[in-house]
Write a protein that holds these residues in place. Structure first.
Motif, mmCIF file in Angstrom:
data_model
loop_
_atom_site.group_PDB
_atom_site.id
_atom_site.type_symbol
_atom_site.label_atom_id
_atom_site.label_comp_id
_atom_site.label_asym_id
_atom_site.label_seq_id
_atom_site.Cartn_x
_atom_site.Cartn_y
_atom_site.Cartn_z
ATOM 1 N N GLU A 106 33.999 3.691 1.651
ATOM 2 C CA GLU A 106 34.930 3.790 2.782
ATOM 3 C C GLU A 106 35.088 2.457 3.504
ATOM 4 O OE1 GLU A 106 34.072 7.040 5.515
ATOM 5 O OE2 GLU A 106 32.792 7.915 3.958
ATOM 6 N N ASN A 123 37.063 9.749 11.681
ATOM 7 C CA ASN A 123 37.219 8.528 10.890
ATOM 8 C C ASN A 123 38.300 8.740 9.846
ATOM 9 O OD1 ASN A 123 35.071 7.319 12.235
ATOM 10 N ND2 ASN A 123 33.576 7.844 10.655
ATOM 11 N N LYS A 124 39.120 7.723 9.620
ATOM 12 C CA LYS A 124 40.159 7.752 8.591
ATOM 13 C C LYS A 124 39.863 6.655 7.582
ATOM 14 C CE LYS A 124 44.194 8.553 6.603
ATOM 15 N NZ LYS A 124 44.481 9.779 5.834
ATOM 16 N N ASN A 125 39.599 7.048 6.325
ATOM 17 C CA ASN A 125 39.279 6.085 5.276
ATOM 18 C C ASN A 125 40.557 5.457 4.728
ATOM 19 O OD1 ASN A 125 37.949 4.617 3.296
ATOM 20 N ND2 ASN A 125 37.902 6.321 1.854
ATOM 21 N N THR A 126 40.564 4.120 4.621
ATOM 22 C CA THR A 126 41.733 3.407 4.089
ATOM 23 C C THR A 126 41.452 2.794 2.721
ATOM 24 O OG1 THR A 126 41.107 1.321 5.170
ATOM 25 C CG2 THR A 126 42.485 2.844 6.433
ATOM 26 N N TYR A 171 36.999 2.187 7.049
ATOM 27 C CA TYR A 171 37.646 3.181 7.903
ATOM 28 C C TYR A 171 37.886 2.671 9.325
ATOM 29 C CZ TYR A 171 32.913 3.994 9.749
ATOM 30 O OH TYR A 171 31.671 3.838 10.320
ATOM 31 N N ASP A 204 40.497 11.839 2.826
ATOM 32 C CA ASP A 204 40.201 10.583 3.527
ATOM 33 C C ASP A 204 40.031 10.764 5.030
ATOM 34 O OD1 ASP A 204 40.296 8.927 1.217
ATOM 35 O OD2 ASP A 204 42.483 9.024 1.254
#
Length: 229
Positions: free
Chosen positions: A107, A94-97, A109, A61
């Protein structure tokens, strides 16, 4: 009754096994283009430019991400008209949540960018408001405002900033994504012309009084799959 019990148990066991299958994610370089800038450039004669976007998945992620682009824009304020021209680059992550299931790869993010722009400002025209003579302490405007064609270019300008990013990407076809994001930016520093403030910076967009800015993009991108993990 025993038959139905055995059948229900078998179905539950099959679903449980399906849910526990360790689906592997595609890893690769995803590249794309910001369609909004191309659309604006096609409909607004005062704007031309492009933006290329890219990211690379380093964990399930987590992505290294960035944008690079070029913009030429003519802006008109109350008292003057100017043209901004230059390129920019922004890099970060980017951090996917979004919790995907099965083979979904969408995504929602958040991310951070460091941006840098190299550009020029050309002061095209400015308006001088001329006042008439004072009559009994009250000034009167007897003359029409005068527009001066200056065409003075201030080159070798630069700016850098930090952005917080919110966005989403949806896989519409295999490895083809539609996306949208918004950047909330804060200017760290910039070089400015004498007697002329940077009101627009390529990549940062309009500079507000608080040295902050907001920008959007709408992207189409394709991931070149390299391996699965």
């Amino acid at each position: 009754m025993a038959f139905f019990s055995i059948t229900a148990f078998a179905q539950e066991e099959a679903i449980s096994q399906t849910d526990s299958i360790p689906y592997k994610k595609n890893y690769g370089l995803r590249i794309g283009v910001d369609m909004s800038k191309l659309l604006i450039g096609a409909t607004d004669e005062n704007f031309s430019g492009y933006e290329l976007v890219a990211d690379y998945r380093i964990q399930k992620d987590l992505y290294i991400a960035g944008e690079i682009g070029f913009i030429e824009k003519n802006s008109e304020e109350d008292n003057y008209n100017f043209t901004t021209k230059g390129s920019y680059i922004a890099v970060g992550f980017n951090k996917n949540t979004f919790k995907n299931w099965l083979e979904m790869d969408n995504e929602i993010y958040y991310g951070v960018r460091y941006g840098f722009s190299s550009f020029s400002q050309k002061l095209d025209t400015y308006t001088v408001f001329q006042e008439g003579t004072a009559v009994e302490g009250v000034s009167s405007s007897y003359f029409e405002p005068k527009t001066v064609n200056l065409n003075r270019t201030y080159a070798d300008l630069s700016a850098h900033w930090i952005s917080f990013v919110l966005g989403l990407k949806v896989e519409t076809f295999k490895n083809l994504f539609l996306g949208a994001s918004v950047n909330f930016s804060k200017l760290i520093g910039a070089t400015e012309p004498n007697n002329f403030k940077n009101l627009y910076i390529p990549g940062f967009n309009k500079v507000y009084v608080t040295n902050s800015g907001v920008s959007f993009n709408y992207t189409v991108s394709y991931r070149i799959p390299l391996f699965k993990k």
